[in-house]
Design a protein around this motif. Structure first.
Motif, mmCIF file in Angstrom:
data_model
loop_
_atom_site.group_PDB
_atom_site.id
_atom_site.type_symbol
_atom_site.label_atom_id
_atom_site.label_comp_id
_atom_site.label_asym_id
_atom_site.label_seq_id
_atom_site.Cartn_x
_atom_site.Cartn_y
_atom_site.Cartn_z
ATOM 1 N N VAL A 122 0.862 -1.183 0.000
ATOM 2 C CA VAL A 122 0.000 0.000 0.000
ATOM 3 C C VAL A 122 0.899 1.234 0.000
ATOM 4 N N VAL A 123 0.665 2.156 -0.926
ATOM 5 C CA VAL A 123 1.500 3.359 -1.030
ATOM 6 C C VAL A 123 0.627 4.582 -1.288
ATOM 7 N N THR A 124 1.229 5.751 -1.167
ATOM 8 C CA THR A 124 0.609 6.986 -1.644
ATOM 9 C C THR A 124 1.565 7.665 -2.618
ATOM 10 N N ALA A 125 0.999 8.142 -3.719
ATOM 11 C CA ALA A 125 1.729 8.975 -4.667
ATOM 12 C C ALA A 125 1.245 10.399 -4.441
ATOM 13 N N THR A 126 2.097 11.232 -3.843
ATOM 14 C CA THR A 126 1.720 12.593 -3.478
ATOM 15 C C THR A 126 2.465 13.579 -4.368
ATOM 16 N N PHE A 127 1.734 14.525 -4.946
ATOM 17 C CA PHE A 127 2.382 15.537 -5.782
ATOM 18 C C PHE A 127 1.442 16.724 -5.956
ATOM 19 N N ARG A 128 2.011 17.836 -6.441
ATOM 20 C CA ARG A 128 1.207 19.026 -6.659
ATOM 21 C C ARG A 128 0.466 18.912 -7.999
ATOM 22 N N VAL A 129 -0.834 19.165 -7.931
ATOM 23 C CA VAL A 129 -1.735 19.043 -9.075
ATOM 24 C C VAL A 129 -2.128 20.438 -9.553
ATOM 25 N N PRO A 130 -2.242 20.664 -10.859
ATOM 26 C CA PRO A 130 -2.665 21.983 -11.351
ATOM 27 C C PRO A 130 -3.993 22.412 -10.733
ATOM 28 N N VAL A 131 -4.055 23.658 -10.280
ATOM 29 C CA VAL A 131 -5.274 24.184 -9.660
ATOM 30 C C VAL A 131 -6.449 24.119 -10.621
ATOM 31 N N ASP A 132 -6.209 24.379 -11.901
ATOM 32 C CA ASP A 132 -7.290 24.312 -12.891
ATOM 33 C C ASP A 132 -7.933 22.930 -12.910
ATOM 34 N N LYS A 133 -7.123 21.899 -12.785
ATOM 35 C CA LYS A 133 -7.647 20.534 -12.780
ATOM 36 C C LYS A 133 -8.420 20.260 -11.494
ATOM 37 N N LEU A 134 -7.913 20.761 -10.366
ATOM 38 C CA LEU A 134 -8.630 20.587 -9.092
ATOM 39 C C LEU A 134 -9.995 21.260 -9.150
ATOM 40 N N LYS A 135 -10.061 22.438 -9.758
ATOM 41 C CA LYS A 135 -11.343 23.140 -9.883
ATOM 42 C C LYS A 135 -12.285 22.382 -10.804
ATOM 43 N N GLU A 136 -11.757 21.843 -11.868
ATOM 44 C CA GLU A 136 -12.565 21.070 -12.817
ATOM 45 C C GLU A 136 -13.194 19.851 -12.144
ATOM 46 N N LEU A 137 -12.458 19.222 -11.222
ATOM 47 C CA LEU A 137 -12.936 18.027 -10.524
ATOM 48 C C LEU A 137 -13.769 18.349 -9.291
ATOM 49 N N GLY A 138 -13.858 19.618 -8.952
ATOM 50 C CA GLY A 138 -14.615 20.012 -7.770
ATOM 51 C C GLY A 138 -13.886 19.755 -6.470
ATOM 52 N N LEU A 139 -12.559 19.711 -6.521
ATOM 53 C CA LEU A 139 -11.753 19.401 -5.332
ATOM 54 C C LEU A 139 -11.002 20.610 -4.780
ATOM 55 N N TYR A 140 -10.987 21.703 -5.526
ATOM 56 C CA TYR A 140 -10.114 22.806 -5.119
ATOM 57 C C TYR A 140 -10.504 23.395 -3.773
ATOM 58 N N GLU A 141 -11.783 23.563 -3.512
ATOM 59 C CA GLU A 141 -12.192 24.173 -2.246
ATOM 60 C C GLU A 141 -11.741 23.335 -1.054
ATOM 61 N N LEU A 142 -11.828 22.008 -1.170
ATOM 62 C CA LEU A 142 -11.371 21.134 -0.086
ATOM 63 C C LEU A 142 -9.877 21.309 0.153
ATOM 64 N N VAL A 143 -9.111 21.291 -0.939
ATOM 65 C CA VAL A 143 -7.650 21.419 -0.836
ATOM 66 C C VAL A 143 -7.274 22.808 -0.332
ATOM 67 N N ALA A 144 -7.921 23.821 -0.883
ATOM 68 C CA ALA A 144 -7.600 25.199 -0.508
ATOM 69 C C ALA A 144 -7.897 25.463 0.962
ATOM 70 N N GLU A 145 -9.006 24.926 1.446
ATOM 71 C CA GLU A 145 -9.343 25.113 2.861
ATOM 72 C C GLU A 145 -8.352 24.385 3.762
ATOM 73 N N GLN A 146 -7.931 23.186 3.340
ATOM 74 C CA GLN A 146 -6.993 22.404 4.149
ATOM 75 C C GLN A 146 -5.660 23.118 4.312
ATOM 76 N N TYR A 147 -5.213 23.830 3.283
ATOM 77 C CA TYR A 147 -3.892 24.458 3.304
ATOM 78 C C TYR A 147 -3.952 25.989 3.320
ATOM 79 N N ASN A 148 -5.117 26.543 3.652
ATOM 80 C CA ASN A 148 -5.278 27.998 3.773
ATOM 81 C C ASN A 148 -4.853 28.739 2.514
ATOM 82 N N LEU A 149 -5.247 28.219 1.364
ATOM 83 C CA LEU A 149 -4.851 28.829 0.091
ATOM 84 C C LEU A 149 -5.780 29.951 -0.340
ATOM 85 N N LEU A 150 -6.919 30.086 0.347
ATOM 86 C CA LEU A 150 -7.895 31.101 -0.037
ATOM 87 C C LEU A 150 -7.608 32.450 0.595
ATOM 88 N N LYS A 151 -6.644 32.480 1.545
ATOM 89 C CA LYS A 151 -6.339 33.731 2.240
ATOM 90 C C LYS A 151 -5.446 34.617 1.397
#
Length: 232
Positions: free
Chosen positions: A203-232
């Motif tokens: 069992v592994v994790t592949a962790t890397f930075r994903v383009p914000v445009d793609k995160l928004k397209e998938l509906g994940l950006y708000e979750l990620v942004a809130e977790q890392y305070n990116l909206l401030k």
């Protein structure tokens, strides 16, 4: 101590022991003589609820695939601590109380779990750029006329018969969801993240930075942004 839950996920589409709801332990069901035995590994259909990934702890966000009506969310196998890999084949299991919030993300079709870890659990290279780092990057961007990609981290879980197989699964899962080739995902893991062992044997994790445009397209950006305070 650094407690976390070894099992945190959703019920697979087929009847399966929770301990074998992952690609590595699930492989032991191939040819097994009991009622849960399967003939072929492809029959496993695990949702990787048995991750034993130490980053699945307080404050983390877990996005799990849904295979049955209602999702079938379950937790268990709480550990007091564990270094990456659960390399001794066990750790210090303890009792505990888990409080969590469950939300449905409609239209997101994923093959395995995705983790949005707390900031301190992110690999150094996967962490969002600081203001100082962005300033340095901006100078180089203008100097060489190369645009800066806005990105944020995600961790894709992969499980398999071996660690190599698990890495392959994680890379393919990430590529399929993000519309990237596996070589691109490999390069992103190398430059903006890493591969971490959740549990040996697979069992592994592949962790890397994903383009914000793609995160928004998938509906994940708000979750990620809130977790890392990116909206401030």
């Amino acid at each position: 101590m650094q407690p976390f839950v070894g099992q945190l996920g959703t019920v697979p589409a087929v009847d399966r022991p929770d301990s074998h709801n992952a690609g590595d332990f699930g492989a032991f069901l191939v040819g097994a003589p009991h009622e849960f035995g399967i003939k072929d590994y492809e029959e496993l259909q695990a949702t990787d609820g048995h991750m034993d990934i130490a980053r699945a702890r307080q404050g983390a966000i877990i996005i799990a695939p849904v295979r049955v009506k209602g999702g079938g969310v379950y937790v268990g196998d709480m550990h007091a601590m564990q270094g990456d890999g659960e390399i001794a084949g066990h750790t210090t299991d303890v009792s505990g109380v888990v409080t969590m919030q469950v939300t449905v993300l409609k239209g997101l079709n994923i093959e395995g779990p995705i983790i949005i870890p707390i900031y301190e659990d992110l690999p150094h290279l996967a962490r969002p750029l600081s203001k100082k780092e962005k300033a340095i990057a901006k100078v180089e961007s203008e100097k060489w006329n190369v645009p800066i990609e806005e990105s944020a981290p995600l961790a894709f879980v992969g499980s398999g018969k071996t660690l190599n197989h698990a890495v392959e699964v994680a890379l393919h899962r990430a590529g399929k969801l993000l519309g990237m080739t596996v070589p691109e995902v490999m390069n992103r893991c190398t430059i903006t993240g890493n591969i971490e062992i959740g549990r040996a044997p697979g069992v592994v994790t592949a962790t890397f930075r994903v383009p914000v445009d793609k995160l928004k397209e998938l509906g994940l950006y708000e979750l990620v942004a809130e977790q890392y305070n990116l909206l401030k």
